[in-house]
Design an enzyme around this catalytic site. Structure first.
Site, short mmCIF file in Angstrom:
data_model
loop_
_atom_site.label_atom_id
_atom_site.label_comp_id
_atom_site.label_asym_id
_atom_site.label_seq_id
_atom_site.Cartn_x
_atom_site.Cartn_y
_atom_site.Cartn_z
N HIS A 114 4.83 30.66 3.48
CA HIS A 114 3.84 31.49 4.16
C HIS A 114 2.78 31.98 3.17
CE1 HIS A 114 2.25 34.39 7.03
NE2 HIS A 114 2.24 35.28 6.05
N LEU A 159 -8.77 -7.61 -3.42
CA LEU A 159 -7.46 -6.98 -3.25
C LEU A 159 -7.64 -5.60 -2.63
CD1 LEU A 159 -5.74 -7.76 -6.67
CD2 LEU A 159 -5.15 -8.71 -4.44
N GLY A 160 -6.76 -5.25 -1.72
CA GLY A 160 -6.85 -3.93 -1.10
C GLY A 160 -7.14 -4.01 0.39
N GLY A 197 -6.26 -19.23 1.52
CA GLY A 197 -5.01 -19.98 1.58
C GLY A 197 -4.58 -20.29 3.00
N GLY A 203 -10.63 -1.95 19.56
CA GLY A 203 -9.40 -2.54 19.04
C GLY A 203 -9.66 -3.68 18.07
#
Ligand code: NAD
Length: 457
Positions: A436, A38-39, A115, A262
């Protein structure tokens, strides 16, 4: 009846597990099928472990190379890569346990299996067939390589290999100056490796505003990263001591080649074609703004559905899909509201249109820029390189895009992104009272600069 649900999610990355949680919050019985951990990519191979590595490299670089600047005597600073890797793994592990806890808390049935879609409203997961009127595909993506260059995990590596490495290459050639390429270039260089970065197009981070690309190039060159744009890689040969990278006009030798050109969607072999779900030429699942695919009852979120391949975009898409499934009227996902964050040094944060894109879409624009050199907190950080640039529509003043490059840019971009969500104008951002001394002042000043009203320049 145990295998009947309201929603079944295929893939437990950030997009998939967020969709499952939201569905459960809305009273839907949700199951999540995950073959690995998971993740997903974000937690195990992407955002989290890479940023953990970058935190170590930034600290080492500060002390080793810049300590004296800050009045710190830190002779003989060294690193222990095994401990850096252990820290990385410890953070991932802690968050992983957190995600498992979230699944229990939200009563989501997690099915550990590979799955695939098996007819309308059905997911086959190992021995089981899970049925639900709504299925969400969230199978993610994986690194792609170049024709004729194959990953061997040792000499020719993808980000998957690089992030899990337990040792540091002394020299590395990186192909591709997108987010992966520039983040790893930063990491390796800060750790002291020799780095050559190759980009096929005419600038680094080609999806960003041109001025951002220029500043990154200057900073990288100053940091000692050799950058070559318009570089065409023809091939790579693995030898005993490293790898030879063939360019059209040169040969480069390095211990390792990292290919970062990519990612490809994981959309084949999971029953999408059989179900009639349309994909584009690269294999990304086609979806509308509510993440509905071309087949009723099937949604797709995250990298597999294209758009920006970013974890936070995936999570947002997951929420949208779950709410749509629950019958809520929700805003469609808008790519122009997705913040983009790159954790190079300097960092990059952006949202909305670049100046060139805004003009190409027919806007007459006014632009406000403000340099970090004039921001006290940037000097205190010792990081005066960078700027904020806000692009607004000349007539209406509406904020069309924001681009920040410099220290903490990835934190700063949230404010203009919120202004864009609220369809705000640049002057409204300028009227916000920025604390600030903080880095956020650069956003306020750039917003004022849109109307020529910046104060501290
Ligand atoms: P990318 O598409 O962002 O960048 C790939 C770069 O490789 C482009 O600039 C492209 O022009 C260049 N390229 C392609 N072919 C080349 C060639 N033959 N020679 C030289 N350069 C070539 O892909 P990426 O950097 O691999 O990242 C993959 C995805 O993961 C992206 O969508 C990215 O946004 C996402 N990601 C995001 C983050 C982040 O948000 N911090 C970090 C890592 C990855």
């Amino acid at each position: 009846m145990a295998d009947e649900f309201d929603v079944v999610v295929l893939g437990g990355g950030f997009g998939g597990y967020t969709a499952a949680i939201r569905a459960s919050q809305l009273g839907l019985r949700a199951a999540l099928v995950e073959s690995s951990k998971l993740g997903g990519t974000c937690l195990h191979l992407g955002c989290i472990p890479t940023k953990a590595l970058l935190e170590s490299s930034a600290l080492y670089h500060r002390l080793h190379d810049r300590g004296a600047e800050f009045g710190i005597r830190a002779e003989g600073v060294t690193f222990d890569f095994e401990r850096i890797a252990r820290r990385r793994d410890g953070i991932v592990d802690q968050l992983w346990r957190g995600v498992q806890g979230l699944m229990r808390k939200n009563r989501i049935e997690v099915v550990q299996a590979c799955g695939q879609l098996a007819g309308p409203g059905a997911i086959r997961a190992g021995e089981r067939t899970l049925r639900a009127p709504a299925v969400i595909i969230a199978t993610g993506s994986e690194p792609r390589s170049l024709p004729g260059i194959e990953f061997d995990g040792q000499r020719i590596v993808s980000s998957d290999h690089a992030v899990l490495a337990n040792r540091l290459p002394a020299s590395v050639v990186i192909v591709g100056a997108g987010a992966v390429g520039v983040e790893f270039a930063t990491f390796y260089r800060q750790m002291g490796s020799r780095v050559t970065l190759l980009e096929a197009l005419d600038r680094l981070v080609p999806l960003e505003d041109e001025e951002v690309s220029q500043l990154l190039l200057q900073s990288f060159r100053r940091a000692g990263i050799e950058c070559r744009v318009e570089a065409r890689v023809k091939g790579a040969r693995v030898g005993d001591n490293g790898v030879t990278v063939e360019l059209e006009d040169a040969q480069l030798e390095a211990e390792q080649l990292l290919v970062a050109v990519g990612r490809a969607p994981r959309s084949s072999g999971i029953g999408l074609e059989e179900a009639g779900v349309a994909t584009d030429r690269q294999g990304f699942v086609q979806v509308d703004g509510w993440m509905r695919t071309t087949v009723p009852g099937i949604w797709a979120v995250g990298d597999v559905a294209g758009g920006f391949l970013l974890a936070h975009a995936a999570a947002h898409e997951g929420i949208t899909a779950a709410e749509d499934i629950a019958g809520h009227r929700v805003q469609p996902v808008e790519q122009n509201l997705v913040t983009r964050c790159t954790f190079s040094s300097p960092e990059i944060g952006s949202v909305g249109l670049t100046e060139t894109q805004a003009r190409a879409r027919g806007h007459r624009v006014k632009v406000g820029r403000f340099p970090l050199q004039a921001i006290g907190k940037a000097l205190i950080h010792g990081e005066p390189a960078g700027f904020a640039k806000l692009v607004a529509d000349e007539e209406t003043g509406q904020l069309l895009g924001a681009h920040v490059v410099g220290v903490q840019a990835t934190e700063l971009i949230a404010e203009p992104a919120l202004a864009r969500l609220f369809q705000g104008d640049a002057w409204e951002v300028g009227r916000n009272i920025h604390p600030h001394p903080t880095m956020s002042e650069v956003i306020g000043e750039a917003a004022l600069a849109v109307d020529g009203a910046a104060i501290n320049v």
